[in-house]
Design a protein around this motif. Structure first.
Motif, PDB file in Angstrom:
ATOM      1  N   SER A  54       0.807  -1.115   0.026  1.00  0.00           N
ATOM      2  CA  SER A  54      -0.118  -0.069   0.061  1.00  0.00           C
ATOM      3  C   SER A  54       0.832   1.256  -0.116  1.00  0.00           C
ATOM      4  CB  SER A  54      -0.865   0.264   1.171  1.00  0.00           C
ATOM      5  OG  SER A  54       0.018   0.001   2.247  1.00  0.00           O
ATOM      6  N   GLY A  55       2.111   1.166   0.291  1.00  0.00           N
ATOM      7  CA  GLY A  55       3.142   2.200   0.628  1.00  0.00           C
ATOM      8  C   GLY A  55       2.867   2.965   1.676  1.00  0.00           C
ATOM      9  N   GLU A  56       2.045   2.353   2.690  1.00  0.00           N
ATOM     10  CA  GLU A  56       1.801   3.080   4.075  1.00  0.00           C
ATOM     11  C   GLU A  56       2.909   2.894   4.885  1.00  0.00           C
ATOM     12  OE1 GLU A  56      -3.119   3.237   4.039  1.00  0.00           O
ATOM     13  OE2 GLU A  56      -1.882   2.028   5.487  1.00  0.00           O
ATOM     14  N   ASN A  57       3.694   1.703   4.724  1.00  0.00           N
ATOM     15  CA  ASN A  57       4.540   1.313   5.647  1.00  0.00           C
ATOM     16  C   ASN A  57       5.916   1.062   5.025  1.00  0.00           C
ATOM     17  OD1 ASN A  57       2.972   0.688   8.200  1.00  0.00           O
ATOM     18  ND2 ASN A  57       2.193  -0.930   7.019  1.00  0.00           N
ATOM     19  N   THR A  58       6.936   1.789   5.759  1.00  0.00           N
ATOM     20  CA  THR A  58       8.445   1.628   4.982  1.00  0.00           C
ATOM     21  C   THR A  58       9.270   1.482   6.261  1.00  0.00           C
ATOM     22  OG1 THR A  58       8.773   3.925   5.695  1.00  0.00           O
ATOM     23  CG2 THR A  58       7.722   3.341   3.270  1.00  0.00           C
ATOM     24  N   TYR A  59      10.389   0.810   5.798  1.00  0.00           N
ATOM     25  CA  TYR A  59      11.401   0.166   6.467  1.00  0.00           C
ATOM     26  C   TYR A  59      12.650   0.788   6.061  1.00  0.00           C
ATOM     27  CZ  TYR A  59       7.387  -2.822   7.092  1.00  0.00           C
ATOM     28  OH  TYR A  59       5.934  -3.408   7.449  1.00  0.00           O
ATOM     29  N   TYR A  60      13.623   1.003   6.779  1.00  0.00           N
ATOM     30  CA  TYR A  60      15.036   1.387   6.381  1.00  0.00           C
ATOM     31  C   TYR A  60      16.046   0.819   7.351  1.00  0.00           C
ATOM     32  CZ  TYR A  60      12.785   5.030   3.837  1.00  0.00           C
ATOM     33  OH  TYR A  60      11.985   5.474   2.874  1.00  0.00           O
ATOM     34  N   ALA A  61      17.037   0.507   6.749  1.00  0.00           N
ATOM     35  CA  ALA A  61      18.298   0.080   7.601  1.00  0.00           C
ATOM     36  C   ALA A  61      18.731   1.482   8.331  1.00  0.00           C
ATOM     37  CB  ALA A  61      19.327  -0.396   6.830  1.00  0.00           C
ATOM     38  N   PHE A  62      19.456   1.219   9.515  1.00  0.00           N
ATOM     39  CA  PHE A  62      19.704   2.315  10.301  1.00  0.00           C
ATOM     40  C   PHE A  62      20.997   3.261   9.441  1.00  0.00           C
ATOM     41  CE2 PHE A  62      20.621   4.825  14.036  1.00  0.00           C
ATOM     42  CZ  PHE A  62      21.719   5.053  14.038  1.00  0.00           C
ATOM     43  N   SER A  63      21.698   2.439   8.775  1.00  0.00           N
ATOM     44  CA  SER A  63      22.875   3.227   7.961  1.00  0.00           C
ATOM     45  C   SER A  63      22.368   4.203   6.817  1.00  0.00           C
ATOM     46  CB  SER A  63      23.862   2.011   7.430  1.00  0.00           C
ATOM     47  OG  SER A  63      23.126   1.352   6.518  1.00  0.00           O
ATOM     48  N   VAL A  64      21.287   3.977   6.576  1.00  0.00           N
ATOM     49  CA  VAL A  64      20.562   4.688   5.441  1.00  0.00           C
ATOM     50  C   VAL A  64      19.329   5.510   5.626  1.00  0.00           C
ATOM     51  CG1 VAL A  64      21.475   3.003   3.644  1.00  0.00           C
ATOM     52  CG2 VAL A  64      18.944   3.075   4.314  1.00  0.00           C
ATOM     53  N   LYS A  65      18.796   5.394   6.898  1.00  0.00           N
ATOM     54  CA  LYS A  65      17.765   6.088   7.384  1.00  0.00           C
ATOM     55  C   LYS A  65      18.074   7.569   7.265  1.00  0.00           C
ATOM     56  CE  LYS A  65      14.435   6.212  11.114  1.00  0.00           C
ATOM     57  NZ  LYS A  65      13.076   6.010  10.039  1.00  0.00           N
ATOM     58  N   ASP A  66      17.103   8.476   6.938  1.00  0.00           N
ATOM     59  CA  ASP A  66      17.305  10.005   6.706  1.00  0.00           C
ATOM     60  C   ASP A  66      18.091  10.292   5.229  1.00  0.00           C
ATOM     61  OD1 ASP A  66      17.541  10.261  10.128  1.00  0.00           O
ATOM     62  OD2 ASP A  66      15.545  10.590   9.103  1.00  0.00           O
ATOM     63  N   ARG A  67      18.611   9.484   4.659  1.00  0.00           N
ATOM     64  CA  ARG A  67      19.189   9.640   3.481  1.00  0.00           C
ATOM     65  C   ARG A  67      18.712   9.345   2.233  1.00  0.00           C
ATOM     66  NH1 ARG A  67      24.413   7.882   2.628  1.00  0.00           N
ATOM     67  NH2 ARG A  67      24.177   5.861   3.759  1.00  0.00           N
ATOM     68  N   PHE A  68      17.815   7.731   2.512  1.00  0.00           N
ATOM     69  CA  PHE A  68      17.364   7.154   1.426  1.00  0.00           C
ATOM     70  C   PHE A  68      15.927   6.947   1.603  1.00  0.00           C
ATOM     71  CE2 PHE A  68      20.906   3.929   0.334  1.00  0.00           C
ATOM     72  CZ  PHE A  68      22.056   5.249   0.140  1.00  0.00           C
ATOM     73  N   THR A  69      15.119   7.325   0.258  1.00  0.00           N
ATOM     74  CA  THR A  69      13.697   7.266   0.514  1.00  0.00           C
ATOM     75  C   THR A  69      13.225   6.150  -0.512  1.00  0.00           C
ATOM     76  OG1 THR A  69      13.634   9.564   0.935  1.00  0.00           O
ATOM     77  CG2 THR A  69      11.536   8.544   0.518  1.00  0.00           C
ATOM     78  N   ILE A  70      12.414   5.255   0.024  1.00  0.00           N
ATOM     79  CA  ILE A  70      11.810   4.183  -0.709  1.00  0.00           C
ATOM     80  C   ILE A  70      10.597   4.819  -1.187  1.00  0.00           C
ATOM     81  CG2 ILE A  70      10.966   2.795   1.176  1.00  0.00           C
ATOM     82  CD1 ILE A  70      11.563   0.187  -0.813  1.00  0.00           C
ATOM     83  N   SER A  71       9.991   4.530  -2.367  1.00  0.00           N
ATOM     84  CA  SER A  71       8.648   4.827  -2.593  1.00  0.00           C
ATOM     85  C   SER A  71       8.163   3.928  -3.923  1.00  0.00           C
ATOM     86  CB  SER A  71       8.240   6.320  -2.951  1.00  0.00           C
ATOM     87  OG  SER A  71       9.185   6.738  -4.293  1.00  0.00           O
TER      88      SER A  71
END
Length: 124
Positions: A54-71
């Motif tokens: 749905s796009g409502e939930n996203t998950y990130y590795a700590f090493s890329v959080k706030d730099r990478f965006t998945i959509s």
């Protein structure tokens, strides 16, 4: 047979940006969770980011959080990974993957389909 095709990799200087795309061929994966992983020689494949169908939930590795965006686009046919503030340690082959069921989308286990990968190289 489903194939995932990644594009958008390349060479960029540290601090720069790249946008990766992933699209399936064969049939739609609209109801699949889509993930990005990366791998460097001699190391295990590493989780980067994932997005629910749905796009409502996203998950990130700590090493890329706030730099990478998945959509993913509204038609849920293409998944993107926007990578900003790239660092040399982000250099890897990036793989797109699709999972029908969880529970943990931050591991490679639930992912059934994988792309061939696209090279991302960040120079210092």
């Amino acid at each position: 047979q489903v194939q995932l095709v990644e594009s958008g990799g390349g060479l960029v200087q540290a601090g720069g940006s790249l946008r990766l795309s992933c699209a399936p061929s064969g049939r739609t994966l609209a109801f699949y969770t889509m993930g990005w992983f990366r791998q460097t020689p001699g190391k295990e494949r590493e989780f980067v980011a994932a997005i629910s169908w749905s796009g409502e939930n996203t998950y990130y590795a700590f090493s890329v959080k706030d730099r990478f965006t998945i959509s993913r686009d509204d038609a849920k046919t293409t998944v993107f990974l926007q990578m900003d503030s790239l660092k040399p340690e982000d250099t890897a082959v990036y793989f797109c993957a699709a999972a029908a069921f969880g529970p943990d989308f931050t591991t490679h286990l639930p992912y059934k389909y994988w792309g061939q990968g696209t090279q991302v190289t960040v120079s210092s």
